[in-house]
Design a protein around this motif. Structure first.
Motif, PDB file in Angstrom:
ATOM      1  N   UNK A  19      43.643-183.425  -2.615  1.00  0.00           N
ATOM      2  CA  UNK A  19      44.476-184.234  -1.733  1.00  0.00           C
ATOM      3  C   UNK A  19      44.828-185.568  -2.348  1.00  0.00           C
ATOM      4  N   UNK A  20      43.848-186.204  -2.976  1.00  0.00           N
ATOM      5  CA  UNK A  20      44.107-187.484  -3.628  1.00  0.00           C
ATOM      6  C   UNK A  20      44.974-187.309  -4.865  1.00  0.00           C
ATOM      7  N   UNK A  21      44.674-186.288  -5.661  1.00  0.00           N
ATOM      8  CA  UNK A  21      45.435-186.046  -6.883  1.00  0.00           C
ATOM      9  C   UNK A  21      46.898-185.742  -6.579  1.00  0.00           C
ATOM     10  N   UNK A  22      47.137-185.026  -5.483  1.00  0.00           N
ATOM     11  CA  UNK A  22      48.504-184.601  -5.151  1.00  0.00           C
ATOM     12  C   UNK A  22      49.283-185.652  -4.366  1.00  0.00           C
ATOM     13  N   UNK A  23      48.590-186.530  -3.624  1.00  0.00           N
ATOM     14  CA  UNK A  23      49.295-187.377  -2.663  1.00  0.00           C
ATOM     15  C   UNK A  23      49.146-188.879  -2.876  1.00  0.00           C
ATOM     16  N   UNK A  24      48.302-189.315  -3.792  1.00  0.00           N
ATOM     17  CA  UNK A  24      48.214-190.747  -4.070  1.00  0.00           C
ATOM     18  C   UNK A  24      49.408-191.159  -4.927  1.00  0.00           C
ATOM     19  N   UNK A  25      50.229-192.068  -4.419  1.00  0.00           N
ATOM     20  CA  UNK A  25      51.446-192.474  -5.126  1.00  0.00           C
ATOM     21  C   UNK A  25      51.210-193.647  -6.076  1.00  0.00           C
ATOM     22  N   UNK A  26      49.984-194.168  -6.114  1.00  0.00           N
ATOM     23  CA  UNK A  26      49.631-195.181  -7.113  1.00  0.00           C
ATOM     24  C   UNK A  26      49.037-194.497  -8.336  1.00  0.00           C
ATOM     25  N   UNK A  29      43.746-193.644 -12.719  1.00  0.00           N
ATOM     26  CA  UNK A  29      43.194-193.596 -14.071  1.00  0.00           C
ATOM     27  C   UNK A  29      41.865-192.850 -14.118  1.00  0.00           C
ATOM     28  N   UNK A  30      41.038-193.045 -13.094  1.00  0.00           N
ATOM     29  CA  UNK A  30      39.723-192.419 -13.061  1.00  0.00           C
ATOM     30  C   UNK A  30      39.373-192.049 -11.628  1.00  0.00           C
ATOM     31  N   UNK A  31      38.766-190.879 -11.469  1.00  0.00           N
ATOM     32  CA  UNK A  31      38.197-190.469 -10.189  1.00  0.00           C
ATOM     33  C   UNK A  31      36.690-190.348 -10.406  1.00  0.00           C
ATOM     34  N   UNK A  32      35.949-191.326  -9.938  1.00  0.00           N
ATOM     35  CA  UNK A  32      34.495-191.351 -10.125  1.00  0.00           C
ATOM     36  C   UNK A  32      33.846-190.677  -8.928  1.00  0.00           C
ATOM     37  N   UNK A 112      43.596-186.365   2.273  1.00  0.00           N
ATOM     38  CA  UNK A 112      44.965-186.794   2.550  1.00  0.00           C
ATOM     39  C   UNK A 112      45.908-185.601   2.396  1.00  0.00           C
ATOM     40  N   UNK A 113      46.831-185.475   3.347  1.00  0.00           N
ATOM     41  CA  UNK A 113      47.746-184.335   3.399  1.00  0.00           C
ATOM     42  C   UNK A 113      49.176-184.711   3.047  1.00  0.00           C
ATOM     43  N   UNK A 114      49.485-185.994   3.018  1.00  0.00           N
ATOM     44  CA  UNK A 114      50.848-186.470   2.756  1.00  0.00           C
ATOM     45  C   UNK A 114      50.831-187.564   1.694  1.00  0.00           C
ATOM     46  N   UNK A 115      51.979-187.732   1.022  1.00  0.00           N
ATOM     47  CA  UNK A 115      52.085-188.773   0.006  1.00  0.00           C
ATOM     48  C   UNK A 115      51.799-190.138   0.632  1.00  0.00           C
ATOM     49  N   UNK A 116      50.970-190.916  -0.037  1.00  0.00           N
ATOM     50  CA  UNK A 116      50.489-192.169   0.535  1.00  0.00           C
ATOM     51  C   UNK A 116      50.370-193.235  -0.546  1.00  0.00           C
ATOM     52  N   UNK A 117      50.859-194.439  -0.243  1.00  0.00           N
ATOM     53  CA  UNK A 117      50.699-195.603  -1.112  1.00  0.00           C
ATOM     54  C   UNK A 117      49.492-196.388  -0.625  1.00  0.00           C
TER      55      UNK A 117
END
Length: 320
Positions: A19-26, A29-32, A112-117
């Motif tokens: 969800x984060x990989x697909x919808x985070x619009x920022x 660099x790293x997903x810890x 998250x299910x939708x694109x989000x800033x």
């Protein structure tokens, strides 16, 4: 990004990460991922941005929190609740020195299910209003409650801390700003003359499972002392809450039930001592708390533009 994953969260972790990989619009660099164990994965399924971090390497380990609570004469079974809060509040110490100035922290049982800033073009963190500080389902008018353990704990921890509105900021994610969080920690340490984690635990309400809240603490601190660095918004979402144990709902099931809906995010949460926690939630009006506690099965909590609705979560779950 930082994701906290307890053992109970592992079955739904992939859904959270996707969800984060697909919808985070920022830029990410790293997903810890902070967890007790690193799962075995097929080689071709590894995202190079995902870094696994053994939670025992955190500055304050869960065993340290448990021992300190015991020394204070408090219930050590709440250690896991406070440990995950302290990990979030030390998020910048877990990342490389050249990490970005903003870190998105997400609970592993939220997707998250939708694109989000999360950070706007002016560098301001977008913070969720979250749940009202006092629950009155169906109302758009929210007021500060007469008492709220998280508000009182935050006021004891940081001199001058006061809530800015009647929303908690609790919604299973937070965008932390390095400057804001650093100032919060320093003020608390200066005021109490001890490490931040000790001051945080010492000022928490000893009689509550939810005796402090990192999200309440940070959102209102940022809004009061650094208003130029944050913006606030409603995130329409549904959370399913239930006790820990066999059966019940999973995060993939809740996410699937929300497909085609207007929801931006969903969560599926399992709580230790579920009935006890419901009984001590002082932000829930007494009559409603008694109703929920009389039959403590799974519940769904829905936020639409700040309006809260509550219902029994029964299969088949339909959120669209």
């Amino acid at each position: 990004m930082v994701i906290l994953a307890a053992e109970k969260d592992m079955p739904g972790l992939d859904v959270c990460v996707r969800g984060l990989r697909d919808h985070c619009l920022n830029p990410v660099t790293t997903v810890q991922v902070i967890a007790q164990r690193v799962p075995e994965r097929p080689r071709g399924d590894i995202d190079p941005r995902i870094v696994w971090y053994d939670e025992r390497r955190c500055t304050v380990a869960g065993s340290t929190v448990r021992a300190y609570l015991r020394d204070l004469g408090r219930d050590p079974s709440t250690a896991s609740w406070y440990f995950q809060q302290l990990v979030k509040l030390e998020c910048f110490t877990l990342l490389p020195a050249d990490a970005p100035e903003h870190v998105l922290v997400v609970d592993a049982d939220f997707v998250f299910l939708r694109d989000t800033v999360f950070v706007d073009g002016r560098g301001r963190s977008l913070l969720s209003y979250g749940y009202p500080l006092s629950w009155h389902p169906g109302s758009r008018t929210h007021r500060l409650p007469a008492r709220h353990s998280a508000l009182e704990a935050a006021g004891r921890l940081v001199p001058g801390w006061l809530p800015v509105d009647a929303y908690s900021g609790m919604q299973h994610h937070m965008v932390f700003d390095r400057t804001v969080l650093g100032d919060l920690v320093q003020r608390a340490q200066d005021a109490h003359g001890e490490p931040f984690w000790q001051a945080f635990l010492r000022t928490a309400d000893p009689g509550k499972w939810t005796g402090a809240s990192e999200y309440v603490l940070y959102r209102h601190f940022a809004a009061r002392f650094f208003p130029e660095r944050v913006r606030h918004r409603h995130v329409d979402a549904v959370d399913v809450i239930q006790g820990e144990g066999p059966g019940g709902f999973t995060l993939p099931e809740v996410a699937a039930a929300a497909q085609g809906s207007s929801l931006r995010a969903v969560g599926c949460h399992r709580f230790l001592h579920y009935t006890e926690r419901l009984a001590t939630m002082d932000y829930v009006p007494t009559a409603l708390r008694r109703t929920l506690g009389a039959d403590p099965g799974p519940l769904w909590l829905r936020l639409d533009g700040g309006v809260l609705a509550i219902g029994r979560a029964v299969p088949p779950l339909a959120l669209a």
